[in-house]
Design a protein around this motif. Structure first.
Motif, PDB file in Angstrom:
ATOM      1  N   LEU A  45      10.353   9.244  -5.031  1.00 41.27           N
ATOM      2  CA  LEU A  45       9.380   8.119  -4.846  1.00 41.27           C
ATOM      3  C   LEU A  45       8.940   8.534  -3.401  1.00 41.27           C
ATOM      4  N   TYR A  46       9.952   8.666  -2.484  1.00 37.48           N
ATOM      5  CA  TYR A  46       9.453   8.916  -1.202  1.00 37.48           C
ATOM      6  C   TYR A  46       8.391   9.944  -1.019  1.00 37.48           C
ATOM      7  N   HIS A  47       8.706  11.123  -1.779  1.00 41.07           N
ATOM      8  CA  HIS A  47       7.488  12.245  -1.642  1.00 41.07           C
ATOM      9  C   HIS A  47       6.136  11.860  -2.343  1.00 41.07           C
ATOM     10  N   LEU A  48       6.314  11.108  -3.168  1.00 38.33           N
ATOM     11  CA  LEU A  48       4.957  10.661  -4.112  1.00 38.33           C
ATOM     12  C   LEU A  48       4.245   9.678  -3.027  1.00 38.33           C
ATOM     13  N   ILE A  49       5.056   8.614  -2.272  1.00 35.11           N
ATOM     14  CA  ILE A  49       4.305   7.709  -1.614  1.00 35.11           C
ATOM     15  C   ILE A  49       3.862   8.419  -0.429  1.00 35.11           C
ATOM     16  N   PRO A  86       6.992  -3.209   3.165  1.00 39.04           N
ATOM     17  CA  PRO A  86       8.436  -3.172   3.723  1.00 39.04           C
ATOM     18  C   PRO A  86       9.444  -3.310   2.329  1.00 39.04           C
ATOM     19  N   ALA A  87       9.018  -3.890   1.378  1.00 40.76           N
ATOM     20  CA  ALA A  87       9.824  -4.145   0.372  1.00 40.76           C
ATOM     21  C   ALA A  87       9.909  -3.061  -0.390  1.00 40.76           C
ATOM     22  N   VAL A  88       9.151  -2.198  -0.450  1.00 36.53           N
ATOM     23  CA  VAL A  88       9.163  -0.815  -1.470  1.00 36.53           C
ATOM     24  C   VAL A  88      10.004   0.026  -0.591  1.00 36.53           C
ATOM     25  N   ALA A  89       9.696   0.192   0.697  1.00 36.29           N
ATOM     26  CA  ALA A  89      10.264   1.232   1.752  1.00 36.29           C
ATOM     27  C   ALA A  89      11.810   0.660   1.656  1.00 36.29           C
ATOM     28  N   ALA A  90      12.114  -0.636   1.412  1.00 34.34           N
ATOM     29  CA  ALA A  90      13.510  -0.826   1.555  1.00 34.34           C
ATOM     30  C   ALA A  90      14.339  -0.601   0.222  1.00 34.34           C
ATOM     31  N   ILE A  91      13.702  -0.796  -0.880  1.00 40.93           N
ATOM     32  CA  ILE A  91      14.205   0.031  -2.224  1.00 40.93           C
ATOM     33  C   ILE A  91      14.479   1.421  -2.196  1.00 40.93           C
ATOM     34  N   ILE A  92      13.456   2.056  -1.558  1.00 40.87           N
ATOM     35  CA  ILE A  92      13.693   3.519  -1.460  1.00 40.87           C
ATOM     36  C   ILE A  92      14.593   3.919  -0.625  1.00 40.87           C
TER      37      ILE A  92
END
Length: 784
Positions: free
Chosen positions: A77-81, A103-109
């Motif tokens: 996901l890190y790479h895709l985003i 920030p919420a997505v970044a926190a999950i990853i």
């Protein structure tokens, strides 16, 4: 593995750091192991999900589980985003910035790629839940929710506050309306003479001090001030209280000293102590007739036509001393030792000894008293029945118009004044052994004084007007129409005028030598001083039929109203500050700056009086018809009278001795009779024929007009409000205290001067009196 057992412990961290992906390489002792080499290896079932790596120096275990997959998913996901491959080392992974995702997505990853597996999501379901709750847990959503909650709280608070303020406002409006109504009711109660009720209602009109309280209305404060009468300093009768009887009164009488008052009604007598009217002293049952009499012997004993018979009652013991035969009409001798009793239309009179009730005399009558058509409801008081000083003579009128003087010791010496006549009303009594009476009938009235010893008339008078008589041991009170005089028996019946009323015919009267009270057939009643000057006048709501002066109390009542008014003579001599000759004519009075003298003046002259009433100076003013204005001035301890003439001449006279201090010529004043007064806020303009106008001192705009139509003479600014002084067209002076809204909060009769917040009153009786200004708190305390 290595063969170096001693180095195994140094390499244990590798197990914790092992992250297995398709492309990841694990380094052990600088030897690379491609993790892809283990893809597809089938592990024993009992060790499914784990990889054992053995070395010659010991056992090492790297656990490959779902958390490794979580890491891989996070890295993907890190790479895709971001479009950037994450670093190989977990410690070097930089969290995604807001440039790429929330920030919420970044926190999950970021959590999925934590270095320690225990810090990652522990299952795919947990990570899925994090994504599903993404909106819920988004800081922006949380902030928005908090903001919405805060807005809701604020809105709710505002709503509640607004609602609360609305409720408070409505309550205050309701309170102000109630205050206006209660103030009016207080004024009405005061007009009825019920001071206690007036004070109570005025106090109820004041706010209670709660959160719902409105401001004190001017009406409420004015009503309380009026009810308390704090600014009424004239020595005069003022309302004290109202006695409300169970029914309309038949008679009202007093004890000899005036300490007790008795009112009779159907069919009871109630006795009050005039100094304590709250609770009756006693109640006595009467015959069921309005004719039933009650007579005080002294301040302890009274004779009454009781339900069980003629009775003597002792107030001190609270019981009947004796009871005799039934009777309705009673008469007491002047010495208090004998009482005559007659029962309605019986043709018999009995005389009792008041000491023990023993029968002294009994006489048959050739006829009976005049009885009303229905004596249950009213006593017209048409009959004369009176004993002389020692109870030996009885004067009695009969139903046929006859009038007899019965000699109880010697029946043969009876005197027949009228065997019968057309007279239908008699009243009067004995002066010693002399009978004085009036008789009225068929438009003709007669007054006669009869010497019973000589059986001869010594004085007579006839008139078409209504006559009335009442006797004492000293003489005769005689009324003709609206005139009341006292005829002194010891001075050849010399007449002294006591009262004169032009508005109607006198119904009843009473006098104590100092004051006289009358009731008039127009419903009014008046009180006069010793000089026959009227000092008090008011009207009842019904006919005025009863008047009593008892000590310092005056009592009035009506046959048509159960409320009996009680007035009390007020003495304000403690407020005296200066005396003057009561015959000195003047329009205005002022106290000097040093308080040592009083200056009384009008356009003709002025006089200077010291505190004891000695006249220090009496000065006639020249050309009084050309005087424009007079002003009393004070400056420090100096004071003077300044007089201005129309030609511009100004003269100043000393307030200590009346001497001329200064004379000068100025421009002639305007003849428009307009006067201007300045305060710290207002400019007030007074003219002769309209209410004074008030202007804002700063803007010059007209604010209002003062309510009084009388002529404004002075305006004084005090710490408790403005005081405006007026004079009526009849020359009556008064003052008004105004609040900061220029509304009246106090009426001050006879106010003539305001000096250093002290009010000076001139009652016209040779005394100047003073009073301070009362605060609302003081008025409330007085009301309690």
């Amino acid at each position: 593995s290595t063969d170096n057992s001693s180095g195994i412990d140094d390499k244990t961290e590798i197990v914790d750091a092992l992250d297995v992906t398709e492309t990841e390489t694990v380094n052990i002792d600088n030897k690379s192991i491609d993790s892809s080499a283990y893809a597809g290896i089938k592990l024993p079932e009992e060790k499914s999900g784990s990889l054992n790596i053995y070395s010659s120096g010991g056992t090492r275990m790297v656990m490959l589980d779902a958390r490794s997959d979580i890491y891989s998913l996070g890295a993907t996901l890190y790479h895709l985003i971001s479009g950037v491959r994450p670093p190989e080392q977990a410690d070097e992974v930089v969290p995604l910035s807001a440039e790429f995702c929330s920030p919420a997505v970044a926190a999950i990853i970021s959590k999925a790629m934590r270095r320690r597996p225990d810090d990652r999501y522990q299952s795919a379901a947990e990570m899925l839940a994090a994504f599903r709750n993404l909106k819920k847990n988004d800081p922006r959503t949380i902030r928005r929710k908090h903001a919405m909650i805060a807005c809701g709280v604020i809105a709710g608070t505002i709503f509640l506050a607004g609602g609360g303020l609305t409720i408070v406002g409505l309550k205050q409006l309701e309170q102000r309306q109630n205050a206006l109504a209660l103030s009016e009711y207080s004024s009405q109660a005061l007009a009825r003479g019920d001071v206690k009720e007036a004070v109570s209602l005025a106090r109820q009109a004041l706010p209670d001090g709660s959160i719902f309280s409105a401001e004190v209305t001017s009406n409420a404060r004015n009503a309380l001030t009026a009810a308390l009468g704090v600014y009424e300093l004239e020595d005069n009768f003022k309302y004290k209280e109202v006695i409300t009887l169970p029914a309309e009164p038949f008679h009202i009488t007093k004890s000899p000293s005036g300490h007790f008052l008795c009112c009779t009604y159907a069919y009871e007598a109630v006795v009050y102590e005039l100094t304590a009217l709250d609770t009756p002293v006693c109640k006595l049952p009467l015959q069921e007739s309005a004719l039933s009499d009650v007579i005080f012997i002294d301040d302890d004993k009274l004779i009454y036509a009781g339900a069980e018979g003629v009775s003597l009652y002792s107030i001190s013991s609270g019981r009947n001393v004796w009871v005799k035969e039934i009777a309705t009409n009673l008469a007491l001798s002047a010495d208090g030792k004998s009482v005559a009793a007659v029962n309605r239309d019986e043709e018999r009179v009995v005389i009792y000894d008041t000491a023990d009730g023993d029968l002294k005399f009994e006489r048959r009558l050739d006829g009976h008293l005049r009885i009303a058509a229905n004596d249950i409801f009213a006593d017209p008081e048409d009959d004369l029945m009176a004993l002389n000083e020692d109870g030996s003579l009885l004067a009695i009128s009969m139903s046929d118009g006859g009038l007899l003087v019965l000699d109880l010791d010697k029946p043969d010496d009876d005197i027949i004044i009228y065997d019968e006549s057309d007279y239908t009303h008699f009243d009067g009594g004995f002066i010693g052994d002399t009978l004085a009476f009036t008789a009225i009938g068929n438009g003709d009235s007669q007054m006669m004084v009869v010497d019973t010893g000589e059986a001869a008339a010594i004085m007579g008078y006839e008139s078409p007007k209504k006559l009335a008589a009442k006797t004492t041991d000293k003489g005769l009170y005689f009324a003709e129409n609206g005139l009341l005089v006292f005829m002194d028996a010891g001075n050849k019946y010399q007449q002294t005028e006591l009262a004169y009323n032009t508005d109607g015919v006198i119904n009843s009267f009473d006098s104590n030598g100092e004051y006289t009270i009358i009731t008039v057939d127009d419903g009014s009643f008046c009180i006069y001083d010793k000089g026959a000057s009227q000092i008090f006048k008011d009207s009842l709501d019904a006919s005025s039929d009863f008047s009593v002066l008892a000590g310092k109390y005056a009592v009035v009542g009506s046959r048509d109203n159960p409320q009996v008014r009680v007035l009390e003579l007020q003495d304000h001599s403690e407020a005296d500050i200066c005396a003057y000759d009561a015959h000195f004519t003047h329009d205005e009075a002022r106290i000097s700056a040093d308080g040592m003298t009083a200056t009384l003046f009008d356009i003709n002259r002025f006089g200077i009086f010291d505190k004891n009433g000695n006249c220090l100076s009496d000065v006639e003013l020249p050309d009084p018809d050309k005087i424009y204005d007079q002003q009393f001035r004070r400056d420090g301890n100096k004071s003077w009278l300044e007089v201005t003439w129309y030609d511009g001449t100004v003269r100043e006279y000393s307030s200590s001795d009346g001497k001329l201090l200064d004379e000068r010529k100025t421009d002639p004043p305007a003849k428009d009779l307009e006067e201007e007064f300045l305060t710290s806020k207002y400019r007030i303009v007074s003219t002769l024929h309209e209410g004074a106008r008030v202007y804002d001192l700063d803007t010059g705009n007209e604010i209002t007009s003062l309510k009084s139509e009388d002529y404004l003479t002075y305006v004084t600014e005090t710490s408790k409000g403005l005081i405006t002084q007026y004079v009526t067209s009849e020359g009556k002076k008064y003052g008004l205290l105004l609040d900061d809204r220029l509304e009246q909060v106090a009426y001050m009769p006879d106010l003539c001067d305001v000096f250093d917040n002290i009010l000076i009153f001139d009652t016209g009786a040779g005394k100047l009196r003073q009073s301070r200004l009362f605060s609302l708190q003081e008025l409330m305390e007085l009301g309690e």
